[in-house]
Each structure stands twice: as structure tokens, then as C-alpha cells.
Write a protein that holds these residues in place. Structure first.
Motif, PDB file in Angstrom:
ATOM      1  N   ASP A 134      10.472  -6.065   9.092  1.00 54.30           N
ATOM      2  CA  ASP A 134      10.663  -6.047  10.604  1.00 54.30           C
ATOM      3  C   ASP A 134       9.499  -5.076  11.351  1.00 54.30           C
ATOM      4  N   GLY A 135       8.478  -5.287  10.786  1.00 53.52           N
ATOM      5  CA  GLY A 135       7.148  -4.519  11.425  1.00 53.52           C
ATOM      6  C   GLY A 135       7.119  -2.999  10.946  1.00 53.52           C
ATOM      7  N   LYS A 136       7.929  -2.694  10.285  1.00 52.39           N
ATOM      8  CA  LYS A 136       7.821  -1.188   9.668  1.00 52.39           C
ATOM      9  C   LYS A 136       7.950  -0.962   8.150  1.00 52.39           C
ATOM     10  N   VAL A 137       6.880  -0.129   7.905  1.00 54.38           N
ATOM     11  CA  VAL A 137       6.808   0.399   6.326  1.00 54.38           C
ATOM     12  C   VAL A 137       7.837   0.897   5.729  1.00 54.38           C
ATOM     13  N   MET A 138       8.469   0.026   4.645  1.00 50.63           N
ATOM     14  CA  MET A 138       9.566   0.606   4.281  1.00 50.63           C
ATOM     15  C   MET A 138       9.279   1.277   3.050  1.00 50.63           C
ATOM     16  N   TYR A 139       8.227   0.806   2.109  1.00 47.93           N
ATOM     17  CA  TYR A 139       8.034   1.597   0.995  1.00 47.93           C
ATOM     18  C   TYR A 139       6.519   1.785   0.945  1.00 47.93           C
ATOM     19  N   ARG A 140       5.959   2.712   0.449  1.00 44.73           N
ATOM     20  CA  ARG A 140       4.705   2.919   0.050  1.00 44.73           C
ATOM     21  C   ARG A 140       4.203   3.261  -1.360  1.00 44.73           C
ATOM     22  N   PHE A 141       3.314   2.425  -2.026  1.00 40.01           N
ATOM     23  CA  PHE A 141       2.740   3.200  -3.096  1.00 40.01           C
ATOM     24  C   PHE A 141       1.412   3.412  -3.062  1.00 40.01           C
ATOM     25  N   PHE A 173       5.279   9.177   3.004  1.00 42.77           N
ATOM     26  CA  PHE A 173       4.187   8.435   3.705  1.00 42.77           C
ATOM     27  C   PHE A 173       2.999   9.331   4.092  1.00 42.77           C
ATOM     28  N   ASN A 174       2.883  10.246   3.468  1.00 39.09           N
ATOM     29  CA  ASN A 174       1.490  11.057   3.830  1.00 39.09           C
ATOM     30  C   ASN A 174       0.401  11.016   3.277  1.00 39.09           C
ATOM     31  N   LEU A 175       0.162   9.814   2.173  1.00 39.50           N
ATOM     32  CA  LEU A 175      -0.989   9.335   1.578  1.00 39.50           C
ATOM     33  C   LEU A 175      -1.494  10.359   0.424  1.00 39.50           C
ATOM     34  N   VAL A 176      -0.448  11.447   0.086  1.00 35.51           N
ATOM     35  CA  VAL A 176      -0.615  12.060  -1.052  1.00 35.51           C
ATOM     36  C   VAL A 176       0.364  12.222  -1.924  1.00 35.51           C
ATOM     37  N   ALA A 177      -0.080  12.436  -3.337  1.00 34.24           N
ATOM     38  CA  ALA A 177       0.986  12.428  -4.410  1.00 34.24           C
ATOM     39  C   ALA A 177       1.400  13.845  -4.469  1.00 34.24           C
ATOM     40  N   ASP A 178       2.771  13.952  -3.741  1.00 33.83           N
ATOM     41  CA  ASP A 178       3.430  15.495  -3.831  1.00 33.83           C
ATOM     42  C   ASP A 178       4.122  15.465  -5.325  1.00 33.83           C
ATOM     43  N   GLU A 179       4.453  16.745  -5.406  1.00 37.08           N
ATOM     44  CA  GLU A 179       4.985  17.034  -6.920  1.00 37.08           C
ATOM     45  C   GLU A 179       6.207  16.211  -7.103  1.00 37.08           C
ATOM     46  N   ASP A 180       7.041  16.164  -6.171  1.00 36.40           N
ATOM     47  CA  ASP A 180       8.341  15.440  -6.369  1.00 36.40           C
ATOM     48  C   ASP A 180       8.179  13.804  -6.398  1.00 36.40           C
ATOM     49  N   GLU A 181       7.029  13.268  -6.021  1.00 34.61           N
ATOM     50  CA  GLU A 181       6.784  11.951  -6.244  1.00 34.61           C
ATOM     51  C   GLU A 181       6.168  11.422  -7.413  1.00 34.61           C
ATOM     52  N   LYS A 182       6.870  10.468  -8.037  1.00 37.25           N
ATOM     53  CA  LYS A 182       6.504  10.268  -9.596  1.00 37.25           C
ATOM     54  C   LYS A 182       5.611   8.663  -9.525  1.00 37.25           C
ATOM     55  N   LYS A 183       5.004   8.461 -10.578  1.00 38.37           N
ATOM     56  CA  LYS A 183       4.343   7.110 -10.774  1.00 38.37           C
ATOM     57  C   LYS A 183       5.370   6.301 -11.232  1.00 38.37           C
ATOM     58  N   PHE A 203       5.995 -14.998  -2.181  1.00 41.82           N
ATOM     59  CA  PHE A 203       6.647 -15.617  -1.124  1.00 41.82           C
ATOM     60  C   PHE A 203       7.565 -14.887  -0.311  1.00 41.82           C
ATOM     61  N   ALA A 204       8.131 -13.715  -0.795  1.00 45.42           N
ATOM     62  CA  ALA A 204       9.209 -13.302   0.174  1.00 45.42           C
ATOM     63  C   ALA A 204       8.819 -11.698   0.678  1.00 45.42           C
ATOM     64  N   THR A 205       7.798 -11.277   0.195  1.00 46.56           N
ATOM     65  CA  THR A 205       7.321  -9.841   0.406  1.00 46.56           C
ATOM     66  C   THR A 205       6.126  -9.813   1.406  1.00 46.56           C
ATOM     67  N   ASN A 206       6.446  -9.119   2.466  1.00 49.47           N
ATOM     68  CA  ASN A 206       5.255  -8.749   3.444  1.00 49.47           C
ATOM     69  C   ASN A 206       4.860  -7.671   2.938  1.00 49.47           C
ATOM     70  N   TYR A 207       3.204  -7.583   2.506  1.00 54.38           N
ATOM     71  CA  TYR A 207       2.721  -6.423   2.321  1.00 54.38           C
ATOM     72  C   TYR A 207       1.177  -6.479   2.711  1.00 54.38           C
ATOM     73  N   VAL A 208       0.898  -5.112   2.634  1.00 50.22           N
ATOM     74  CA  VAL A 208      -0.841  -5.010   2.647  1.00 50.22           C
ATOM     75  C   VAL A 208      -1.321  -3.992   1.651  1.00 50.22           C
ATOM     76  N   PHE A 209      -2.233  -4.236   1.032  1.00 48.81           N
ATOM     77  CA  PHE A 209      -3.019  -3.553  -0.176  1.00 48.81           C
ATOM     78  C   PHE A 209      -4.265  -3.144   0.516  1.00 48.81           C
ATOM     79  N   TYR A 210      -4.772  -1.811   0.368  1.00 45.09           N
ATOM     80  CA  TYR A 210      -5.892  -1.385   0.952  1.00 45.09           C
ATOM     81  C   TYR A 210      -6.263  -0.072   0.000  1.00 45.09           C
ATOM     82  N   GLU A 211      -7.604   0.233   0.301  1.00 45.89           N
ATOM     83  CA  GLU A 211      -7.855   1.619  -0.423  1.00 45.89           C
ATOM     84  C   GLU A 211      -7.653   2.774   0.592  1.00 45.89           C
TER      85      GLU A 211
END
Length: 114
Positions: free
Chosen positions: A44-51, A85-95, A103-111
Motif C-alpha cells: 500500500d505504498g508503505k515500507v513494511m519491512y526492511r532488510f 528503518f534507520n539503515l544501520v544494524a543496531d544491537e537488537d537487530e539480528k541477521k 509474483f506477490a511481493t512488491n519489493y525494491v533491492f538497492y545498495e
């Protein structure tokens, strides 16, 4: 000028290849050079998840019965789930491992710009 010529030659050589062959070449280059990729999952035009800190996205291929090596309809990879969503791997964020549907996922992959 040298960079422009090199890019032109690469573009021409890729144009004669199939898409999957181009992807395989691209993945091998990414494996060699490394990528600090970001994957945004959008709804819906909004970032839901970011890896973040993604080395590569891989297209799944068939194994076992059927056509060996046939591409599947999803991609997968490993990356840090960026909860704030700060583009930094913080301590509490895990791999984590993730899969996205072609087919069903709208996504953007970028550097990562940082």
C-alpha cells in the motif's frame, strides 16, 4: 571516458544473454565484489519491512523431480531485519533468513547509500 566505454561493452555483451544467464553472471560478480544491499518490502505504498547488509538475493532453483535447475518463483537471502528503518544494524537487530515471492511481493533491492 574509459568507464563509459567499459559500461557500453558490458551492456552490449549482456544483451545477447538470457535473463537467467545474466542473473548468474551478476550473482558471481556480486559474490566476488560484495554488496551492501537493502531490501524494502512494500505494501500500500508503505515500507513494511526492511532488510539490510544483504550480500545477494538468490533465485531458487528446482531440485529432485522435474527439470533440474529450473528457476522457482521466489528469491531468498540473509540480512539484518532493520526494525527502526534507520539503515544501520543496531544491537537488537539480528541477521535472519528471508524469502520473497516474485509474483506477490512488491519489493525494491538497492545498495545502501550510507
Amino acid at each position: 571516458m574509459k568507464r563509459l566505454v567499459t559500461l557500453s561493452v558490458l551492456a552490449l555483451s549482456f544483451s545477447g544473454c538470457t535473463q537467467e544467464f545474466q542473473n548468474k553472471i551478476s550473482r558471481s560478480v556480486q559474490n566476488w565484489t560484495g554488496t551492501n544491499g537493502v531490501l524494502d518490502i512494500i505494501s500500500d505504498g508503505k515500507v513494511m519491512y526492511r532488510f539490510i547488509n544483504i550480500d545477494k538475493l538468490t533465485t531458487a532453483t528446482a531440485t529432485g523431480q522435474g527439470i533440474q535447475g529450473e528457476s522457482r518463483a521466489y528469491r531468498f537471502g540473509y540480512g539484518v531485519m532493520d526494525k527502526n528503518f534507520n539503515l544501520v544494524a543496531d544491537e537488537d537487530e539480528k541477521k535472519v533468513y528471508f524469502e520473497i515471492s516474485d509474483f506477490a511481493t512488491n519489493y525494491v533491492f538497492y545498495e545502501n547509500p550510507n
